[in-house]
Scaffold this active site. Sequence first.
Site, short mmCIF file in Angstrom:
data_model
loop_
_atom_site.label_atom_id
_atom_site.label_comp_id
_atom_site.label_asym_id
_atom_site.label_seq_id
_atom_site.Cartn_x
_atom_site.Cartn_y
_atom_site.Cartn_z
CG ASP A 216 -0.55 0.07 2.64
OD1 ASP A 216 0.90 -1.14 2.57
OD2 ASP A 216 -0.69 0.07 3.37
CD GLU B 251 10.27 -1.54 11.12
OE1 GLU B 251 9.75 -2.33 12.52
OE2 GLU B 251 8.88 -1.91 10.70
N1 UDP Z 1 -0.95 -8.04 5.48
C1 UDP Z 1 -0.58 -9.26 5.19
N2 UDP Z 1 -1.49 -9.33 5.88
C2 UDP Z 1 -2.75 -9.22 6.85
C3 UDP Z 1 -2.25 -7.41 7.12
C4 UDP Z 1 -1.66 -6.91 5.89
O1 UDP Z 1 0.10 -9.63 4.52
O2 UDP Z 1 -3.11 -10.06 7.67
C5 UDP Z 1 0.42 -7.31 4.48
C6 UDP Z 1 0.02 -6.30 3.72
O3 UDP Z 1 -0.58 -6.61 2.40
C7 UDP Z 1 1.29 -5.43 3.34
C8 UDP Z 1 1.92 -5.49 5.02
O4 UDP Z 1 1.49 -6.55 5.42
O5 UDP Z 1 1.90 -5.47 2.51
C9 UDP Z 1 2.05 -4.55 5.71
O6 UDP Z 1 0.64 -3.94 6.48
P1 UDP Z 1 -0.15 -2.80 6.65
O7 UDP Z 1 0.27 -2.28 4.84
O8 UDP Z 1 -1.53 -2.93 7.02
O9 UDP Z 1 0.58 -2.52 7.68
P2 UDP Z 1 1.03 -1.02 8.05
O10 UDP Z 1 -0.05 -0.06 7.18
O11 UDP Z 1 -0.36 -0.80 9.21
O12 UDP Z 1 2.50 -1.19 8.30
MN MN Z 2 0.89 -0.28 4.81
#
Ligand code: UDP
Ligand code: MN
Length: 255
Positions: free
Chosen positions: A114, A201
Amino acid sequence: DEPTIYAITPTFARPVQKAELTRLSQTFLHVPNFHWILVEDAARKTKLVTHFLENSGLIYTHLAAATPPNYKLGRNDPNWKKPRGVEQRNAALRWLREYLKPTDKGIVFFADDDNTYSVQLFSEMVKIQKVGVWPVGLVGGLMVEKPICDNVTNKVIGFNAAWKPDRPFPLDMAGFAINLRLLLENPDAVFSYDVQGGYQESEILKQIVSRDELEPLADCCTKVYVWHTRTEPPQLNVEQLLIKKGKRSNLGIEV
Ligand code: UDP
Ligand code: MN
């Protein structure tokens, strides 16, 4: 020889998934020597993602690795409650370690599906000897979270992070990339469920590098080439009614 950039992307099924992956892939098409490792959070590879990748024009590896149910975020859980992407990123690291050789030149980057990436980020990465770091926009409660770079020595001398600043490496997942050699030399370095929120990280980095070895990129960390954007879930209230009547709008069409 330019190194191959391996971008590791965890992804999961939701209405915006194909839109996110399309946006990402069409940025990646501009990057030379690029190899996408797309890992579905699912027990099996889905048709949607399989078709998407076949038509993407990218070099890719398609994997599936489901998050164990006890670690899966519930629909109403706040997103800081459980780590996301752990299973998928580790599956990709296993793939790299199984299929690549110590003589292969590569840079490994964790590209969530995203975020928003500038092609300039990828021209920076090819310079990395160990671990490169750079600013990330719109994260950690700030316009920009960044390593502080001394422009005389071109060394990282601190971080401006406001959110959990005491982390060993107060960086977002999008704020660094690793030379493949380091991951092959440290075969046990992985992500873990057993760490506090926001420490993924630090978890991987502390196993392979020290803070004083970090290589500041993006003009001594003065440029933003990646943004931690998040996509609002769409309103599908009419679709819900159609589904009940067995008349969904997307019958026979991938959206
Ligand atoms: N993601 C996933 N399974 C889930 C939720 C998230 O594989 O149940 C993936 C999501 O598509 C993204 C990454 O893990 O590539 C990080 O998730 P997110 O973007 O929701 O995290 P944030 O923006 O809160 O850091
Ligand atoms: Mn994200």
